[in-house]
Design a protein around this motif. Structure first.
Motif, short mmCIF file in Angstrom:
data_model
loop_
_atom_site.label_atom_id
_atom_site.label_comp_id
_atom_site.label_asym_id
_atom_site.label_seq_id
_atom_site.Cartn_x
_atom_site.Cartn_y
_atom_site.Cartn_z
N GLY A 1 5.10 9.26 -9.68
CA GLY A 1 4.84 9.14 -11.12
C GLY A 1 4.01 10.30 -11.64
N PHE A 2 3.02 10.73 -10.85
CA PHE A 2 2.21 11.88 -11.25
C PHE A 2 3.04 13.15 -11.30
CE2 PHE A 2 -0.36 15.57 -9.99
CZ PHE A 2 -1.17 15.65 -11.11
N LEU A 3 3.88 13.36 -10.28
CA LEU A 3 4.72 14.55 -10.28
C LEU A 3 5.64 14.57 -11.50
CD1 LEU A 3 5.86 15.11 -6.59
CD2 LEU A 3 4.33 16.52 -7.96
N TYR A 4 6.17 13.42 -11.86
CA TYR A 4 7.05 13.39 -13.02
C TYR A 4 6.27 13.59 -14.32
CZ TYR A 4 11.24 12.30 -15.63
OH TYR A 4 12.33 12.39 -16.44
N SER A 5 5.02 13.15 -14.34
CA SER A 5 4.24 13.29 -15.57
C SER A 5 3.85 14.73 -15.86
CB SER A 5 2.97 12.43 -15.50
OG SER A 5 2.03 13.00 -14.61
N ILE A 6 3.71 15.57 -14.83
CA ILE A 6 3.32 16.95 -15.10
C ILE A 6 4.49 17.80 -15.57
CG2 ILE A 6 1.34 16.90 -13.54
CD1 ILE A 6 2.99 18.42 -11.50
N THR A 7 5.70 17.23 -15.59
CA THR A 7 6.83 17.97 -16.15
C THR A 7 6.80 17.97 -17.66
OG1 THR A 7 8.27 16.02 -16.15
CG2 THR A 7 8.30 17.43 -14.18
N GLY B 1 0.81 -1.21 0.00
CA GLY B 1 0.00 0.00 0.00
C GLY B 1 0.84 1.26 0.00
N TYR B 2 1.88 1.26 0.83
CA TYR B 2 2.79 2.41 0.82
C TYR B 2 3.52 2.53 -0.51
CZ TYR B 2 2.24 3.74 5.69
OH TYR B 2 1.74 4.20 6.87
N GLY B 3 3.89 1.39 -1.09
CA GLY B 3 4.56 1.42 -2.40
C GLY B 3 3.67 2.01 -3.48
N VAL B 4 2.41 1.62 -3.49
CA VAL B 4 1.46 2.14 -4.48
C VAL B 4 1.23 3.63 -4.26
CG1 VAL B 4 -0.96 2.05 -5.20
CG2 VAL B 4 0.33 -0.06 -4.94
N LEU B 5 1.07 4.04 -3.01
CA LEU B 5 0.82 5.45 -2.71
C LEU B 5 2.00 6.33 -3.11
CD1 LEU B 5 -1.30 7.32 -1.38
CD2 LEU B 5 -0.07 7.00 0.75
N ILE B 6 3.20 5.93 -2.73
CA ILE B 6 4.39 6.73 -3.04
C ILE B 6 4.72 6.66 -4.52
CG2 ILE B 6 6.87 6.89 -2.64
CD1 ILE B 6 6.23 6.04 0.29
N GLY B 7 4.62 5.48 -5.12
CA GLY B 7 4.90 5.34 -6.55
C GLY B 7 3.94 6.13 -7.41
N GLY B 8 2.67 6.08 -7.08
CA GLY B 8 1.68 6.86 -7.84
C GLY B 8 1.89 8.35 -7.71
N ALA B 9 2.21 8.79 -6.50
CA ALA B 9 2.43 10.22 -6.27
C ALA B 9 3.65 10.72 -7.04
CB ALA B 9 2.60 10.50 -4.77
N LEU C 1 7.72 6.85 -19.51
CA LEU C 1 8.82 7.20 -18.61
C LEU C 1 8.29 7.56 -17.22
CD1 LEU C 1 11.84 7.58 -18.29
CD2 LEU C 1 11.56 9.93 -19.10
N SER C 2 7.17 8.23 -17.16
CA SER C 2 6.56 8.56 -15.87
C SER C 2 6.14 7.30 -15.13
CB SER C 2 5.35 9.46 -16.06
OG SER C 2 5.71 10.66 -16.68
N SER C 3 5.65 6.32 -15.88
CA SER C 3 5.25 5.05 -15.27
C SER C 3 6.46 4.31 -14.71
CB SER C 3 4.54 4.17 -16.29
OG SER C 3 3.38 4.79 -16.75
N PHE C 4 7.57 4.33 -15.44
CA PHE C 4 8.78 3.68 -14.95
C PHE C 4 9.34 4.38 -13.72
CE2 PHE C 4 9.54 1.86 -19.38
CZ PHE C 4 9.09 0.60 -19.01
N ILE C 5 9.30 5.70 -13.71
CA ILE C 5 9.77 6.44 -12.54
C ILE C 5 8.88 6.12 -11.33
CG2 ILE C 5 10.00 8.78 -11.55
CD1 ILE C 5 12.22 8.16 -13.48
N GLY C 6 7.57 6.12 -11.53
CA GLY C 6 6.65 5.79 -10.45
C GLY C 6 6.83 4.36 -9.96
N ALA C 7 7.04 3.43 -10.90
CA ALA C 7 7.25 2.03 -10.51
C ALA C 7 8.55 1.87 -9.73
CB ALA C 7 7.26 1.14 -11.75
N GLY C 8 9.59 2.60 -10.13
CA GLY C 8 10.86 2.53 -9.41
C GLY C 8 10.73 3.05 -7.99
N PHE C 9 10.06 4.18 -7.82
CA PHE C 9 9.84 4.71 -6.48
C PHE C 9 8.94 3.79 -5.67
CE2 PHE C 9 11.49 8.79 -7.94
CZ PHE C 9 12.12 9.26 -6.78
#
Length: 138
Positions: free
Chosen positions: A101-107, A91-99, A113-121
């Motif tokens: 990934g979203f921050l990276y997508s608004i750049t 649950g923490y992984g999904v919450l932090i990864g989604g957050a 690439l945003s999905s990969f960044i979110g999955a890595g986090f």
């Protein structure tokens, strides 16, 4: 004369359980502060994009993203103790990864690439929180 192992009349201090219906201050304060910081950082990212102008849409997106994260963090904080450590870490992984990934997508980067960044986090947060829960188990 031998010293007794226990002192008579000495009682251990017992913690009283919190009254039902009352939340600890941290249970509300942490998600609220997290949402405010997240919303402000979203506004910072949006303002540093190609045009530096603040628009209504950017302001609304910043407020909504901070609010959504605060509500999700509060909700997960309320149910996390009922979950086993594996599900809690996921649950923490999904919450932090989604957050993240979203921050990276608004750049303005690609969705992939945003999905990969979110999955890595998310994977990093999952491993870290699982280790933390596993080593600090009662």
């Amino acid at each position: 004369m031998a010293t007794p192992t226990t002192l008579r009349g000495h009682r251990r201090a017992h913690r009283r359980p919190a009254a039902r219906g009352h939340l600890p201050v941290a249970a509300v304060a942490v998600p609220v502060v997290l949402g405010i910081v997240y919303g402000l950082y979203t506004a910072f990212i949006l303002s540093s994009s190609s045009d530096n102008a603040f628009t209504t849409a950017k302001t609304v997106l910043s407020i909504v993203s901070g609010l959504v994260l605060a509500v999700l963090a509060f909700g997960f904080g309320r149910i996390q103790h009922a979950l086993p450590r594996e599900a809690r870490a996921a649950g923490y992984g999904v919450l932090i990864g989604g957050a993240m990934g979203f921050l990276y997508s608004i750049t303005g980067e690609s969705v992939l690439l945003s999905s990969f960044i979110g999955a890595g986090f998310g994977i990093g947060a999952l491993i870290t929180t699982f280790y933390l829960f596993y080593t600090h188990e009662d």
